[in-house]
Write an enzyme that holds these catalytic residues in place. Structure first.
Site, PDB file in Angstrom:
ATOM      1  N   ASP A 198       8.086  -0.074   1.352  1.00 31.32           N
ATOM      2  CA  ASP A 198       6.627   0.066   1.488  1.00 31.32           C
ATOM      3  C   ASP A 198       6.076  -0.663   2.719  1.00 31.32           C
ATOM      4  O   ASP A 198       5.143  -1.483   2.596  1.00 31.32           O
ATOM      5  CB  ASP A 198       5.926  -0.486   0.236  1.00 31.32           C
ATOM      6  CG  ASP A 198       6.496   0.060  -1.062  1.00 31.32           C
ATOM      7  OD1 ASP A 198       6.884   1.232  -1.087  1.00 31.32           O
ATOM      8  OD2 ASP A 198       6.536  -0.703  -2.048  1.00 31.32           O
TER       9      ASP A 198
ATOM     10  N   GLU B 108       0.616   8.750  -4.061  1.00 30.10           N
ATOM     11  CA  GLU B 108       0.539   7.302  -3.839  1.00 30.10           C
ATOM     12  C   GLU B 108       0.766   7.012  -2.359  1.00 30.10           C
ATOM     13  O   GLU B 108       0.929   7.931  -1.537  1.00 30.10           O
ATOM     14  CB  GLU B 108       1.585   6.554  -4.677  1.00 30.10           C
ATOM     15  CG  GLU B 108       3.026   6.885  -4.307  1.00 30.10           C
ATOM     16  CD  GLU B 108       4.070   6.230  -5.206  1.00 30.10           C
ATOM     17  OE1 GLU B 108       3.718   5.526  -6.160  1.00 30.10           O
ATOM     18  OE2 GLU B 108       5.262   6.437  -4.925  1.00 30.10           O
TER      19      GLU B 108
HETATM   20  O1  FUB Z   1       7.288  -0.338  -4.386  1.00 35.04           O
HETATM   21  C1  FUB Z   1       6.692   0.026  -5.601  1.00 35.04           C
HETATM   22  C2  FUB Z   1       6.005   1.356  -5.491  1.00 35.04           C
HETATM   23  O2  FUB Z   1       6.921   2.352  -5.087  1.00 35.04           O
HETATM   24  C3  FUB Z   1       4.932   1.422  -4.438  1.00 35.04           C
HETATM   25  O3  FUB Z   1       3.755   0.782  -4.802  1.00 35.04           O
HETATM   26  C4  FUB Z   1       4.834   2.885  -4.286  1.00 35.04           C
HETATM   27  O4  FUB Z   1       4.107   3.315  -3.182  1.00 35.04           O
HETATM   28  C5  FUB Z   1       6.292   3.273  -4.234  1.00 35.04           C
HETATM   29  O5  FUB Z   1       6.825   3.116  -2.951  1.00 35.04           O
END
Ligand code: FUB
Length: 367
Positions: free
Chosen positions: A56, A266
């Protein structure tokens, strides 16, 4: 986060390797071939660091240097499930480098979950900003009731250590904060993530603990949207209401829930290029990075297309930043571990096309 079954993972690995549509699904008879193909896989870029697992990546230029604010993946021994409980991260380390391709420094712990007064568990994807001598670290973490909120922590140094505020940002919820400061000095936070990120459980600022685990059910209705709020002058509060980040198709109609290849899931990011606002994000269960463009940071945004095909691993999360006149995509895959929750960050160059799209990046290829 999706329930990640080994069979599906193997199929997705093959799909990424051959660059085929993510909508395809392999049956069991393909699994041996998939494994063979995966062994031959090549990568567009190599991991930036290998001493810790990182994911991320939110990249910024501070004082002429590149700083990356990633999640710090660990093997916590938590079983995989629909909620993404296996992403049980406990702290952050900031990375820095003088230039792309230069030596990468992994700094000491920037913030630990035990030092966040209101936190329960799972420090997920963070971001950072700078204003008037202070660096701000924004982070999603579940509170003591297991509800994701977004917190803020401050430091005099870009690499930390950061001190967390006593409470989460009032009005914040879900995951994946991305803070964008416009050329006029106003800052905005884009946030949200469905499924394990809990966005589907929020309505009118209220959380339904018994709400759905996914976004399925209302397939022909407009898809759930990311959220955006203007940040107050203190960079630690919302100034005004949280609004929807509406993404329209070329006919002006909102993307629908069933449109898994295009709808927001997301990992939001915002950058400005040639006066246009580029909202970029992950489509989650279909593993694409997609872009949508607007004339205002509030939108509405018009969907432009996919700009990265699936990486190895289940999650896809990125940031886009201009460095010395060139644009770069920071992203992650699972090259080092082969495990969905133990990721490594990477960087590659990115090109804006004149028609508003971003040139397609294919993270894998065959030898
Ligand atoms: O790293 C945890 C979660 O996985 C992140 O918040 C999302 O965007 C995905 O990458």
């Amino acid at each position: 986060m999706l329930k990640i079954k080994a069979k599906v993972m193997l199929s997705l690995t093959l799909i990424a390797a051959v660059g085929a549509s993510c909508q395809q699904r392999n049956n069991g008879s393909n699994e041996k071939n998939a494994a063979t193909t995966a062994m031959k896989k090549t990568y567009l870029s190599e991991p930036l660091v290998s001493e810790i697992y990182t994911a991320d990546p939110s990249a910024h230029i501070f004082n002429g240097k590149i700083y990356i604010y990633p999640s710090h993946d660990i093997e916590a021994g938590v079983k995989e499930n629909d909620n993404g409980d296996h992403f049980d991260m406990r702290d952050y380390h900031v990375l820095s480098m003088d230039s792309i391709g230069g030596k990468v420094t992994v700094h000491e712990v920037a913030l630990s979950v035990k030092d966040i007064p209101w936190a329960g568990r799972q420090l997920w994807a963070p971001d950072a900003a700078y204003k008037d001598g202070t660096y701000y670290l924004y982070f999603p973490v579940k509170d003591k009731n297991d509800v994701f909120r977004i917190g803020v922590a401050t430091s005099e140094k870009p690499e930390g250590p950061f001190k967390a505020a006593a409470k989460p940002i009032d009005g914040s919820y879900s995951i994946d904060p991305a803070v964008f400061t416009d050329t006029d000095g106003n800052s905005y936070m884009y946030f949200g993530g469905i499924w394990g990120g809990q966005l589907q459980r929020w309505k009118d600022g209220k959380y339904d603990a018994n709400g759905s685990k996914t976004d399925t059910g209302k397939e022909n209705e407009p898809a759930l949207t990311a959220k955006v709020a203007k940040l107050g002058k203190d960079m630690a509060s919302f100034d005004g209401k949280v609004k929807d980040v509406v993404i329209l198709d070329k006919d002006g109609k909102p993307l629908l829930t069933k449109d898994h290849d295009r709808r927001f899931f997301e990992g939001a990011w915002m950058h400005k290029y040639n006066g246009k606002y580029y909202f970029t994000y992950s489509t989650g269960d279909t593993h694409f990075l997609a872009s949508a463009v607007a004339d205002s940071p509030w939108g509405p945004f018009v969907y432009q297309g996919t700009f990265m095909t699936p990486v190895e691993g289940w999650t896809t999360h990125h940031s886009i930043v201009e460095i010395k006149g060139k644009w770069y995509l920071f992203y992650h895959d699972t090259q080092l571990s082969g495990k969905t929750h133990l990721r490594n960050i990477k960087v590659t160059e990115l090109t804006h096309n004149t028609d508003g799209t971003i040139a397609l990046i294919e993270p894998n290829g065959k030898k």
